[in-house]
Design a protein around this motif. Structure first.
Motif, PDB file in Angstrom:
ATOM      1  N   SER A   1      24.304  26.230  19.562  1.00 65.01           N
ATOM      2  CA  SER A   1      25.445  25.345  19.770  1.00 65.01           C
ATOM      3  C   SER A   1      25.658  25.057  21.252  1.00 65.01           C
ATOM      4  N   VAL A   2      25.516  26.087  22.092  1.00 65.13           N
ATOM      5  CA  VAL A   2      25.668  25.898  23.530  1.00 65.13           C
ATOM      6  C   VAL A   2      24.586  24.950  24.057  1.00 65.13           C
ATOM      7  N   GLY A   3      23.353  25.127  23.587  1.00 60.14           N
ATOM      8  CA  GLY A   3      22.280  24.234  23.997  1.00 60.14           C
ATOM      9  C   GLY A   3      22.535  22.803  23.573  1.00 60.14           C
ATOM     10  N   ALA A   4      23.033  22.618  22.339  1.00 60.56           N
ATOM     11  CA  ALA A   4      23.354  21.270  21.857  1.00 60.56           C
ATOM     12  C   ALA A   4      24.465  20.650  22.690  1.00 60.56           C
ATOM     13  N   ALA A   5      25.477  21.447  23.057  1.00 64.64           N
ATOM     14  CA  ALA A   5      26.565  20.937  23.880  1.00 64.64           C
ATOM     15  C   ALA A   5      26.065  20.526  25.265  1.00 64.64           C
ATOM     16  N   LEU A   6      25.135  21.297  25.837  1.00 63.84           N
ATOM     17  CA  LEU A   6      24.587  20.958  27.151  1.00 63.84           C
ATOM     18  C   LEU A   6      23.805  19.650  27.109  1.00 63.84           C
ATOM     19  N   VAL A   7      23.065  19.432  26.025  1.00 62.10           N
ATOM     20  CA  VAL A   7      22.349  18.159  25.856  1.00 62.10           C
ATOM     21  C   VAL A   7      23.339  17.000  25.846  1.00 62.10           C
ATOM     22  N   ALA A   8      24.426  17.154  25.087  1.00 63.25           N
ATOM     23  CA  ALA A   8      25.440  16.107  25.018  1.00 63.25           C
ATOM     24  C   ALA A   8      26.063  15.849  26.387  1.00 63.25           C
ATOM     25  N   VAL A   9      26.354  16.917  27.125  1.00 61.59           N
ATOM     26  CA  VAL A   9      26.975  16.775  28.439  1.00 61.59           C
ATOM     27  C   VAL A   9      26.062  16.015  29.399  1.00 61.59           C
ATOM     28  N   MET A  10      24.780  16.340  29.420  1.00 58.90           N
ATOM     29  CA  MET A  10      23.848  15.666  30.320  1.00 58.90           C
ATOM     30  C   MET A  10      23.721  14.182  29.980  1.00 58.90           C
ATOM     31  N   LEU A  11      23.663  13.870  28.690  1.00 59.16           N
ATOM     32  CA  LEU A  11      23.534  12.463  28.288  1.00 59.16           C
ATOM     33  C   LEU A  11      24.813  11.691  28.575  1.00 59.16           C
ATOM     34  N   TRP A  12      25.970  12.300  28.314  1.00 57.14           N
ATOM     35  CA  TRP A  12      27.238  11.629  28.610  1.00 57.14           C
ATOM     36  C   TRP A  12      27.396  11.382  30.102  1.00 57.14           C
ATOM     37  N   SER A  13      26.865  12.271  30.920  1.00 62.27           N
ATOM     38  CA  SER A  13      26.974  12.097  32.372  1.00 62.27           C
ATOM     39  C   SER A  13      26.243  10.845  32.847  1.00 62.27           C
ATOM     40  N   ALA A  14      25.218  10.440  32.116  1.00 65.75           N
ATOM     41  CA  ALA A  14      24.457   9.246  32.490  1.00 65.75           C
ATOM     42  C   ALA A  14      25.091   7.955  31.985  1.00 65.75           C
ATOM     43  N   ALA A  15      26.103   8.051  31.114  1.00 62.91           N
ATOM     44  CA  ALA A  15      26.692   6.860  30.505  1.00 62.91           C
ATOM     45  C   ALA A  15      27.300   5.900  31.535  1.00 62.91           C
ATOM     46  N   PRO A  16      28.106   6.357  32.513  1.00 65.68           N
ATOM     47  CA  PRO A  16      28.659   5.396  33.482  1.00 65.68           C
ATOM     48  C   PRO A  16      27.588   4.661  34.282  1.00 65.68           C
ATOM     49  N   LEU A  17      26.521   5.367  34.658  1.00 67.48           N
ATOM     50  CA  LEU A  17      25.444   4.736  35.406  1.00 67.48           C
ATOM     51  C   LEU A  17      24.769   3.660  34.569  1.00 67.48           C
ATOM     52  N   LEU A  18      24.480   3.964  33.302  1.00 66.29           N
ATOM     53  CA  LEU A  18      23.860   2.977  32.420  1.00 66.29           C
ATOM     54  C   LEU A  18      24.793   1.798  32.162  1.00 66.29           C
ATOM     55  N   ALA A  19      26.089   2.074  32.011  1.00 69.29           N
ATOM     56  CA  ALA A  19      27.047   0.990  31.790  1.00 69.29           C
ATOM     57  C   ALA A  19      27.114   0.056  32.995  1.00 69.29           C
ATOM     58  N   GLU A  20      27.035   0.605  34.187  1.00 69.26           N
ATOM     59  CA  GLU A  20      27.024  -0.220  35.387  1.00 69.26           C
ATOM     60  C   GLU A  20      25.753  -1.074  35.472  1.00 69.26           C
ATOM     61  N   MET A  21      24.635  -0.536  35.011  1.00 70.44           N
ATOM     62  CA  MET A  21      23.386  -1.298  35.011  1.00 70.44           C
ATOM     63  C   MET A  21      23.445  -2.471  34.031  1.00 70.44           C
ATOM     64  N   ALA A  22      24.341  -2.381  33.041  1.00 72.24           N
ATOM     65  CA  ALA A  22      24.467  -3.442  32.021  1.00 72.24           C
ATOM     66  C   ALA A  22      25.668  -4.338  32.298  1.00 72.24           C
ATOM     67  N   HIS A  23      26.100  -4.433  33.562  1.00 69.49           N
ATOM     68  CA  HIS A  23      27.339  -5.151  33.870  1.00 69.49           C
ATOM     69  C   HIS A  23      27.243  -6.656  33.628  1.00 69.49           C
ATOM     70  N   THR A  24      26.038  -7.209  33.490  1.00 72.67           N
ATOM     71  CA  THR A  24      25.911  -8.651  33.269  1.00 72.67           C
ATOM     72  C   THR A  24      26.244  -9.056  31.831  1.00 72.67           C
ATOM     73  N   SER A  25      26.266  -8.111  30.920  1.00 73.45           N
ATOM     74  CA  SER A  25      26.628  -8.421  29.533  1.00 73.45           C
ATOM     75  C   SER A  25      28.131  -8.250  29.343  1.00 73.45           C
ATOM     76  N   THR A  26      28.686  -8.942  28.357  1.00 72.64           N
ATOM     77  CA  THR A  26      30.117  -8.811  28.090  1.00 72.64           C
ATOM     78  C   THR A  26      30.389  -7.464  27.416  1.00 72.64           C
ATOM     79  N   PRO A  27      31.585  -6.905  27.585  1.00 71.69           N
ATOM     80  CA  PRO A  27      31.841  -5.546  27.081  1.00 71.69           C
ATOM     81  C   PRO A  27      31.654  -5.390  25.579  1.00 71.69           C
ATOM     82  N   LEU A  28      32.139  -6.345  24.779  1.00 74.27           N
ATOM     83  CA  LEU A  28      32.040  -6.194  23.335  1.00 74.27           C
ATOM     84  C   LEU A  28      30.614  -6.408  22.836  1.00 74.27           C
TER      85      LEU A  28
END
Length: 292
Positions: A15-42
């Motif tokens: 469970s701890v390992g699964a949580a760490l995987v989720a944390v690392m992937l979630w940490s990359a979400a803002p960076l990926l969202a910024e890379m997709a700024h040319t598309s509309t939010p919805l």
């Protein structure tokens, strides 16, 4: 002699390992969202949820939802997709209206909201540690809004912060529901994401003027968001909540805002000043205090 490993201990570390995987992937979400700024939010929301549904498709199986009461079935098939749509779309919209790192940090106050929900549902009251932790965490979030508050008025950034807080509320409710639902959400996740994708597509057709599909970096970033933060990470988080110690698993999520902000600064998409690290520390301390 071969060492004997307790199933309980193995489940804990899994469970701890699964949580760490989720944390690392979630940490990359803002960076990926910024890379997709040319598309509309919805549109980005619809693309992300579709990619997440395809990524989790191998996990789909029957879980006996049809044997639940109609109230539970309604909550699962309508309530959960609406929470997912609200969380993802509010996150992307908030990051367009406010600075990405600050909006992401406000969104990542959801663990303390999740702790408060869990405490109230279990004890029918809020513990003083949870309330103090929430006050500390939201003091950190308020620090980001201080310049706008002093200048007066509700600018676009203030609206973005409010929408980011709405995303945090949706994620907290989703996590609480995943912990209390009578069936696991992981086998249902592909269908839940597809329903949420349909909601996002309909909202995009009604509310957004542009009907052009994302292309180039926006397309790749949207697919990566669906495969990682809103695909594999959601599965890993659901497993961690189901089988791990909730206090330990929840505390791991508190590192997400610091890692996410660090990635944005390293990528040159955010400017580091004293308010951002101070607010991040306050949010993490508040979440830790609430989760004790």
């Amino acid at each position: 002699m071969h060492p004997v490993h307790s199933p309980l201990v193995s489940s804990r570390w899994y469970s701890v390992g699964a949580a760490l995987v989720a944390v690392m992937l979630w940490s990359a979400a803002p960076l990926l969202a910024e890379m997709a700024h040319t598309s509309t939010p919805l549109q980005l929301t619809a693309l992300t949820l579709l990619a997440g549904a395809l990524a989790t498709l191998p996990l789909s199986r029957r879980t006996g939802v049809e044997r639940l009461s109609r109230g539970w079935q309604f909550s699962i098939w309508l309530g959960v997709p609406l929470l997912i749509f609200g969380a993802v779309s509010s996150y992307f919209i908030g990051m367009r209206l406010a600075p990405a790192a600050e909006a992401a940090l406000i969104t990542y106050t959801w663990p303390v909201l999740f702790v408060l929900l869990s405490q109230y549902s279990r004890f029918r009251r809020l513990r003083i540690e949870g309330v103090i932790g929430a006050l500390i965490a939201f003091a950190g979030a308020s620090l980001l809004m201080l310049p706008q508050a002093l200048s007066g008025g509700f600018s676009g950034e203030m609206i973005g912060y409010g929408i980011a807080l709405l995303s945090a509320c949706c994620w907290a409710l989703y996590s609480w529901f995943g912990q209390t639902a009578p069936v696991a959400l992981t086998p249902l996740l592909p269908r839940l994401l597809l329903i949420a994708c349909a909601v996002a597509t309909g909202a995009s057709l009604v509310l957004e003027p542009s009907l052009e599909l994302p292309s180039g970096n926006a397309l790749m970033a949207g697919i990566a968001l669906g495969l990682g933060p809103y695909g594999i990470a959601m599965v890993a988080w659901d497993k961690a909540l189901r089988f791990g110690p909730s206090s330990l698993v929840g505390s791991l999520a508190y590192g997400v805002p610091i890692l996410a902000g660090l990635l944005l600064v390293l990528a040159g998409m955010s400017v580091l000043d004293w308010r951002l690290p101070t607010a991040a520390i306050l949010v993490v301390v508040g979440c830790l205090k609430a989760g004790r």
